[in-house]
Design an enzyme around this catalytic site. Sequence first.
Site, PDB file in Angstrom:
ATOM      1  N   THR A 167       0.857  -1.191   0.000  1.00 31.69           N
ATOM      2  CA  THR A 167       0.000   0.000   0.000  1.00 31.69           C
ATOM      3  C   THR A 167       0.892   1.239   0.000  1.00 31.69           C
ATOM      4  OG1 THR A 167      -0.119   0.250   2.411  1.00 31.69           O
ATOM      5  CG2 THR A 167      -1.730  -1.228   1.398  1.00 31.69           C
ATOM      6  N   ILE A 174       7.648  -2.207   6.556  1.00 25.93           N
ATOM      7  CA  ILE A 174       7.510  -0.744   6.615  1.00 25.93           C
ATOM      8  C   ILE A 174       8.161  -0.111   5.390  1.00 25.93           C
ATOM      9  CG2 ILE A 174       8.020   1.341   7.962  1.00 25.93           C
ATOM     10  CD1 ILE A 174       6.072  -0.646   9.332  1.00 25.93           C
ATOM     11  N   LYS A 175       7.371   0.695   4.691  1.00 25.48           N
ATOM     12  CA  LYS A 175       7.862   1.412   3.506  1.00 25.48           C
ATOM     13  C   LYS A 175       8.317   2.809   3.921  1.00 25.48           C
ATOM     14  CE  LYS A 175       5.569   1.224  -0.391  1.00 25.48           C
ATOM     15  NZ  LYS A 175       4.443   1.295  -1.357  1.00 25.48           N
ATOM     16  N   LEU A 176       9.524   3.142   3.492  1.00 23.74           N
ATOM     17  CA  LEU A 176      10.068   4.468   3.808  1.00 23.74           C
ATOM     18  C   LEU A 176      10.547   5.118   2.520  1.00 23.74           C
ATOM     19  CD1 LEU A 176      11.669   2.305   6.184  1.00 23.74           C
ATOM     20  CD2 LEU A 176      11.131   4.480   7.264  1.00 23.74           C
TER      21      LEU A 176
END
Length: 219
Positions: A27, A82-84
């Site tokens: 997402t 976790i997308k960063l």
Amino acid sequence: MDIYLDTANEQEIEFASKYGFLAGITTNPSIISRENREFRQIIVDISSKINGEVWCQVTGETAEEMILEGREMSTWGKDIVIKLPMTEEGLSAAYQLKQEGIKVNMTLIYTLPQVVLAAKAGVDFISPYIGRMDDHAIDGLQFIKEAKEIIHQMHAETKVIGASIRNPQVVVELAKSGADAVTMPFYIFKKMFASDLTNIGLKGFLNDWNQYQSAKKSY
Ligand code: E4P
């Protein structure tokens, strides 16, 4: 090549999950904003329904904010990534989260120097945005090949996931070029089934079968 679906829509996830091979759901803030529900609840629901990773993106602007968000989001399901953003702050937050045993993805990757830094920091995944690169006359598929080569030469374990997919042929090219994974929107997933020749062929078989069934009654 692992296949992820780039969506937070319940119906789309339910449909695609029936095939059993999804590695997970990715997402981003734009995808989340299309659902009229609370962020945490969306991620908790997806995590409880699928067998695989759920990727959620931080929205803080400093490393400290991203670390706090990442820690919190990592508790929203059994396999959260976790997308960063691939920025100075983002990579610093990724390094810290990784130290804490949280899986991390650097998103919005557009240059090979970014690939070198992300691989050196030992992130789990990088997401080059192929469609958006192509929009800016950067050869997205060539980029994936070079990113894979860099990671191989650096003996890093970072996986390359092709993102921002605009047509099914790109998925084929990614598979041929050795990408570790792809994430695609639902409409591309559906398009991957499509072939007029399959439909025409099937219709022919069913017509013949029905004629055979009718004729059988007179045997
Ligand atoms: C990747 O993780 C992103 O969510 C996504 O693939 C972006 O795609 P878009 O360019 O179609 O928005």
